[in-house]
Design an enzyme around this catalytic site. Structure first.
Site, short mmCIF file in Angstrom:
data_model
loop_
_atom_site.label_atom_id
_atom_site.label_comp_id
_atom_site.label_asym_id
_atom_site.label_seq_id
_atom_site.Cartn_x
_atom_site.Cartn_y
_atom_site.Cartn_z
N SER A 121 -13.11 -1.17 -26.27
CA SER A 121 -12.26 -2.14 -25.58
C SER A 121 -11.01 -1.56 -24.93
O SER A 121 -10.32 -2.27 -24.21
CB SER A 121 -11.85 -3.26 -26.54
N LYS B 91 -0.99 -6.30 -25.16
CA LYS B 91 -2.26 -7.02 -25.28
C LYS B 91 -2.04 -8.30 -26.07
O LYS B 91 -1.47 -8.27 -27.17
CB LYS B 91 -3.30 -6.13 -25.96
N SER C 202 -12.07 -5.52 -24.16
CA SER C 202 -11.25 -6.73 -24.17
C SER C 202 -9.81 -6.49 -23.70
O SER C 202 -9.05 -7.45 -23.52
CB SER C 202 -11.23 -7.30 -25.59
#
Length: 361
Positions: free
Chosen positions: A120, A39, A96
């Site tokens: 997320s 990420k 996210s």
């Protein structure tokens, strides 16, 4: 899919060569050579990434996360446009951890790192048809001062998620991972008492829970659970914009709400081993944003209370919209969540859950 913002071919080759050297030297690496998507907001220097690399993973690139200039977080941004949902490019993959979920769903990588401050990891897992686990708060150091944001895996299988968790947290989940020996008593709530959950989403998630009941993994029962809406509490804990006396009053109200949430869940888990809900109250939205819909409505309470939670694929609605089934357990009981996820892999979807087509690559 626009899952990645950067690719790291030279770094990947160097890490792979180092893994080969370590294995030849006799070092036992549980994740030797496993490609890992990272990420972007975590990066190579994050604790989660470092522990996975120590276990032998090979980082291949940075995955898309929300860009600047918008208040909503359920999307991923790249210089080529927004990250696309593997089931339909018109939809957002969630966020996210958008790119991480899309990369895993498409088979680009078996594992990807995520972080979950309000859902997320779980929301993109639900909308991309993969597994997303938020571990117990405090199992690994939080990524924010409020202690809400927890690192966790996105994976296609329960075993891969367990291996990721073990490398991340130093647990030993994978060696003993097996389907539940007896059905776990499971409370079902489509709304937690406050969420505006779409009927087709609730029906699809509940049908998947019933599939698991038929397979003797869970023993579900509808419960009239009414949690306080966590929205003001979460906002205050993350540090609202108000200052002075207003900030103090917000903090006091947040503490009251957190206590009420914990009290309600203590009562529930005195009688049940798991709580089940849809992961999100509505289907994936388009790239224009969620509008007034609250994608986090069913997830962020458990960032506040610290309970571990997982999203597993629940099939699709008749309109083809992917749905996740969220399971919540007592703190430290990630093994129960992964045991049910493992059993789910062998349980066919019922006619009430439209069989998902394979995501496009």
């Amino acid at each position: 899919m626009r899952a990645f913002t950067e690719l790291w071919p030279e770094q990947a080759a160097a890490h792979a060569a180092d893994v080969d050297r370590r294995v030849r030297a006799g070092e036992r690496l549980p994740l030797a050579g496993v490609p890992l998507a990272v990420k972007a907001t975590e990066g190579l220097g994050a604790r989660q990434t470092a522990r996975l690399l120590a276990a032998g993973c090979v980082p291949v690139g940075a995955t898309a996360t929300p860009g600047r200039g918008t208040a909503w977080q359920t999307w991923g941004a790249t210089d080529r446009g927004p990250t696309l949902n593997p089931y339909d490019p018109r939809w957002s993959p969630g966020g996210s951890s958008a790119g991480s979920a899309a990369a895993v769903a498409c088979g680009m990588v078996p594992l990807a790192t995520g972080s979950d401050g309000a859902g997320s990891v779980r929301i993109p897992a639900a909308w991309c048809g993969v597994i997303g686990l938020k571990p117990t708060n405090g199992l690994v150091p939080a990524r924010d001062r409020a202690g809400l944001n927890v690192s966790g895996p996105l994976a296609r299988t329960a075993e891969d998620a367990a291996a990721h968790l073990d490398a991340l947290a130093g647990t030993a989940t994978l060696p003993g991972l097996a389907p539940p020996r007896r059905p776990l008593r499971t409370a079902w709530s489509a709304t937690l008492g406050f969420a505006d959950t779409a009927r087709r989403i609730a029906a699809t998630a509940r049908a998947r829970l019933d599939d698991l009941a038929d397979a003797n993994a869970v023993a579900p029962r509808d419960v009239p659970l009414r949690l306080p809406d966590p929205a003001p509490c979460w906002t205050a804990l993350r540090g609202g914009e108000a200052g002075g006396k207003d900030r103090g009053r917000e903090a006091a109200r947040a503490a009251e709400t957190r206590t009420a949430l914990l009290h309600a869940l203590d009562g529930l888990f005195a009688a049940y081993g798991l709580l089940a809900t849809p992961t999100t109250p509505h289907p994936p939205h388009g790239h224009q944003g969620p509008g007034t819909a609250m994608s986090v409505a069913l997830t962020w309470a458990f960032n506040i209370t610290g309970h571990p939670a997982i999203s597993i694929p629940a099939g699709r609605t008749e309109a083809g919209e992917p749905v996740g089934l969220q399971l919540i357990a007592l703190p430290g009981r990630e093994s129960d969540l992964l045991a049910v996820a493992l059993r789910a892999e062998a349980v066919p979807l019922s006619p009430a859950c439209v069989r998902p087509r394979r995501p496009s690559t």
